[in-house]
Write a protein that holds these residues in place. Sequence first.
Motif, PDB file in Angstrom:
ATOM      1  N   GLU A 132      18.018   9.925  21.733  1.00 33.32           N
ATOM      2  CA  GLU A 132      17.834   8.623  22.376  1.00 33.32           C
ATOM      3  C   GLU A 132      18.819   7.617  21.805  1.00 33.32           C
ATOM      4  OE1 GLU A 132      15.927   8.716  24.874  1.00 33.32           O
ATOM      5  OE2 GLU A 132      14.608  10.394  24.415  1.00 33.32           O
ATOM      6  N   ASN A 133      19.204   6.653  22.619  1.00 30.79           N
ATOM      7  CA  ASN A 133      20.122   5.603  22.171  1.00 30.79           C
ATOM      8  C   ASN A 133      20.025   4.416  23.124  1.00 30.79           C
ATOM      9  OD1 ASN A 133      21.915   6.068  24.432  1.00 30.79           O
ATOM     10  ND2 ASN A 133      22.610   7.887  23.340  1.00 30.79           N
ATOM     11  N   ASN A 134      20.920   3.475  22.984  1.00 31.91           N
ATOM     12  CA  ASN A 134      20.915   2.272  23.807  1.00 31.91           C
ATOM     13  C   ASN A 134      20.944   2.588  25.301  1.00 31.91           C
ATOM     14  OD1 ASN A 134      20.980  -0.642  23.899  1.00 31.91           O
ATOM     15  ND2 ASN A 134      23.061  -0.417  24.671  1.00 31.91           N
ATOM     16  N   ASP A 135      21.575   3.692  25.669  1.00 33.37           N
ATOM     17  CA  ASP A 135      21.674   4.068  27.083  1.00 33.37           C
ATOM     18  C   ASP A 135      20.387   4.691  27.631  1.00 33.37           C
ATOM     19  OD1 ASP A 135      24.322   3.199  27.107  1.00 33.37           O
ATOM     20  OD2 ASP A 135      25.065   5.168  26.494  1.00 33.37           O
ATOM     21  N   SER A 136      19.439   4.991  26.769  1.00 30.70           N
ATOM     22  CA  SER A 136      18.193   5.635  27.200  1.00 30.70           C
ATOM     23  C   SER A 136      17.291   4.697  27.993  1.00 30.70           C
ATOM     24  CB  SER A 136      17.417   6.154  25.986  1.00 30.70           C
ATOM     25  OG  SER A 136      18.168   7.101  25.285  1.00 30.70           O
ATOM     26  N   GLY A 137      17.500   3.406  27.837  1.00 27.32           N
ATOM     27  CA  GLY A 137      16.622   2.449  28.506  1.00 27.32           C
ATOM     28  C   GLY A 137      15.269   2.409  27.820  1.00 27.32           C
ATOM     29  N   GLU A 138      14.264   1.962  28.538  1.00 26.18           N
ATOM     30  CA  GLU A 138      12.924   1.888  27.974  1.00 26.18           C
ATOM     31  C   GLU A 138      12.305   3.285  27.909  1.00 26.18           C
ATOM     32  OE1 GLU A 138      10.771  -1.040  30.231  1.00 26.18           O
ATOM     33  OE2 GLU A 138      11.715  -2.675  29.123  1.00 26.18           O
ATOM     34  N   ILE A 139      11.639   3.576  26.811  1.00 31.90           N
ATOM     35  CA  ILE A 139      11.035   4.883  26.565  1.00 31.90           C
ATOM     36  C   ILE A 139       9.531   4.689  26.431  1.00 31.90           C
ATOM     37  CG2 ILE A 139      10.936   6.854  24.985  1.00 31.90           C
ATOM     38  CD1 ILE A 139      13.758   5.914  24.000  1.00 31.90           C
ATOM     39  N   THR A 140       8.762   5.508  27.116  1.00 34.14           N
ATOM     40  CA  THR A 140       7.313   5.467  26.977  1.00 34.14           C
ATOM     41  C   THR A 140       6.899   6.394  25.851  1.00 34.14           C
ATOM     42  OG1 THR A 140       7.053   5.018  29.340  1.00 34.14           O
ATOM     43  CG2 THR A 140       5.101   5.789  28.157  1.00 34.14           C
ATOM     44  N   GLY A 159       9.177   1.037  24.599  1.00 33.75           N
ATOM     45  CA  GLY A 159      10.169   0.359  23.766  1.00 33.75           C
ATOM     46  C   GLY A 159      11.563   0.811  24.138  1.00 33.75           C
ATOM     47  N   PRO A 160      12.585   0.131  23.807  1.00 26.65           N
ATOM     48  CA  PRO A 160      12.561  -1.218  23.263  1.00 26.65           C
ATOM     49  C   PRO A 160      12.354  -2.232  24.382  1.00 26.65           C
ATOM     50  CG  PRO A 160      14.820  -0.453  23.393  1.00 26.65           C
ATOM     51  CD  PRO A 160      13.943   0.659  23.892  1.00 26.65           C
ATOM     52  N   LYS A 161      11.304  -2.926  24.344  1.00 27.78           N
ATOM     53  CA  LYS A 161      10.980  -3.902  25.379  1.00 27.78           C
ATOM     54  C   LYS A 161      11.155  -5.294  24.791  1.00 27.78           C
ATOM     55  CE  LYS A 161       7.817  -3.736  29.136  1.00 27.78           C
ATOM     56  NZ  LYS A 161       6.584  -3.172  29.642  1.00 27.78           N
ATOM     57  N   GLY A 162      12.063  -6.060  25.363  1.00 33.52           N
ATOM     58  CA  GLY A 162      12.281  -7.411  24.901  1.00 33.52           C
ATOM     59  C   GLY A 162      13.084  -7.521  23.612  1.00 33.52           C
ATOM     60  N   ARG A 163      13.758  -6.432  23.225  1.00 34.33           N
ATOM     61  CA  ARG A 163      14.623  -6.465  22.046  1.00 34.33           C
ATOM     62  C   ARG A 163      15.722  -5.423  22.181  1.00 34.33           C
ATOM     63  NH1 ARG A 163      10.472  -4.000  17.526  1.00 34.33           N
ATOM     64  NH2 ARG A 163       9.327  -2.749  19.006  1.00 34.33           N
ATOM     65  N   THR A 164      16.686  -5.498  21.329  1.00 32.93           N
ATOM     66  CA  THR A 164      17.807  -4.567  21.382  1.00 32.93           C
ATOM     67  C   THR A 164      17.384  -3.208  20.819  1.00 32.93           C
ATOM     68  OG1 THR A 164      18.617  -5.093  19.175  1.00 32.93           O
ATOM     69  CG2 THR A 164      19.440  -6.462  21.011  1.00 32.93           C
ATOM     70  N   TRP A 165      18.172  -2.192  21.128  1.00 28.41           N
ATOM     71  CA  TRP A 165      17.933  -0.853  20.596  1.00 28.41           C
ATOM     72  C   TRP A 165      17.978  -0.889  19.070  1.00 28.41           C
ATOM     73  CZ3 TRP A 165      16.004   3.672  21.758  1.00 28.41           C
ATOM     74  CH2 TRP A 165      16.275   4.761  20.924  1.00 28.41           C
ATOM     75  N   ASP A 166      18.986  -1.560  18.511  1.00 23.62           N
ATOM     76  CA  ASP A 166      19.134  -1.624  17.060  1.00 23.62           C
ATOM     77  C   ASP A 166      17.924  -2.270  16.401  1.00 23.62           C
ATOM     78  OD1 ASP A 166      21.577  -0.331  17.081  1.00 23.62           O
ATOM     79  OD2 ASP A 166      22.710  -2.202  17.165  1.00 23.62           O
ATOM     80  N   ALA A 167      17.408  -3.332  16.983  1.00 21.89           N
ATOM     81  CA  ALA A 167      16.223  -3.981  16.427  1.00 21.89           C
ATOM     82  C   ALA A 167      15.006  -3.064  16.538  1.00 21.89           C
ATOM     83  CB  ALA A 167      15.960  -5.310  17.144  1.00 21.89           C
ATOM     84  N   PHE A 168      14.937  -2.300  17.596  1.00 25.95           N
ATOM     85  CA  PHE A 168      13.820  -1.403  17.817  1.00 25.95           C
ATOM     86  C   PHE A 168      13.761  -0.274  16.777  1.00 25.95           C
ATOM     87  CE2 PHE A 168      12.144   2.417  20.085  1.00 25.95           C
ATOM     88  CZ  PHE A 168      10.837   2.002  20.191  1.00 25.95           C
ATOM     89  N   VAL A 169      14.892   0.333  16.468  1.00 21.45           N
ATOM     90  CA  VAL A 169      14.888   1.468  15.544  1.00 21.45           C
ATOM     91  C   VAL A 169      15.027   1.058  14.079  1.00 21.45           C
ATOM     92  CG1 VAL A 169      15.720   3.116  17.258  1.00 21.45           C
ATOM     93  CG2 VAL A 169      17.364   1.920  15.808  1.00 21.45           C
ATOM     94  N   ARG A 170      15.263  -0.190  13.819  1.00 22.80           N
ATOM     95  CA  ARG A 170      15.400  -0.649  12.436  1.00 22.80           C
ATOM     96  C   ARG A 170      14.096  -0.666  11.729  1.00 22.80           C
ATOM     97  NH1 ARG A 170      16.972  -6.389  11.858  1.00 22.80           N
ATOM     98  NH2 ARG A 170      17.745  -5.978  13.921  1.00 22.80           N
TER      99      ARG A 170
END
Length: 85
Positions: free
Chosen positions: A53-61, A74-85
């Motif tokens: 998964e990465n930024n191109d994956s879009g929202e993941i359930t 996720g990531p809903k309402g935030r960047t991919w980097d913020a989501f996986v941090r």
Amino acid sequence: MNKKAHGTSHTPVQQNLRWGYDSKLANDICNFNRHYAEHSGYFSRDSEFLKEENNDSGEITFYDSNTGKPLFIGPKGRTWDAFVR
């Protein structure tokens, strides 16, 4: 937590979890654990999640590993980097 048919759940963890997660370890953590979750780094080191998964994956359930019901997106309402941090 009250004891149920399978530890603290009515059912064991599903088999064939996404991203290569170990169903036996997930079952121990989800249903027979009283102290801690997975070891530090398991999420990023021992799974395929960050490889698949990465930024191109879009929202993941994300789903409950026992019931299969959706838990969150996720990531809903935030960047991919913020989501996986």
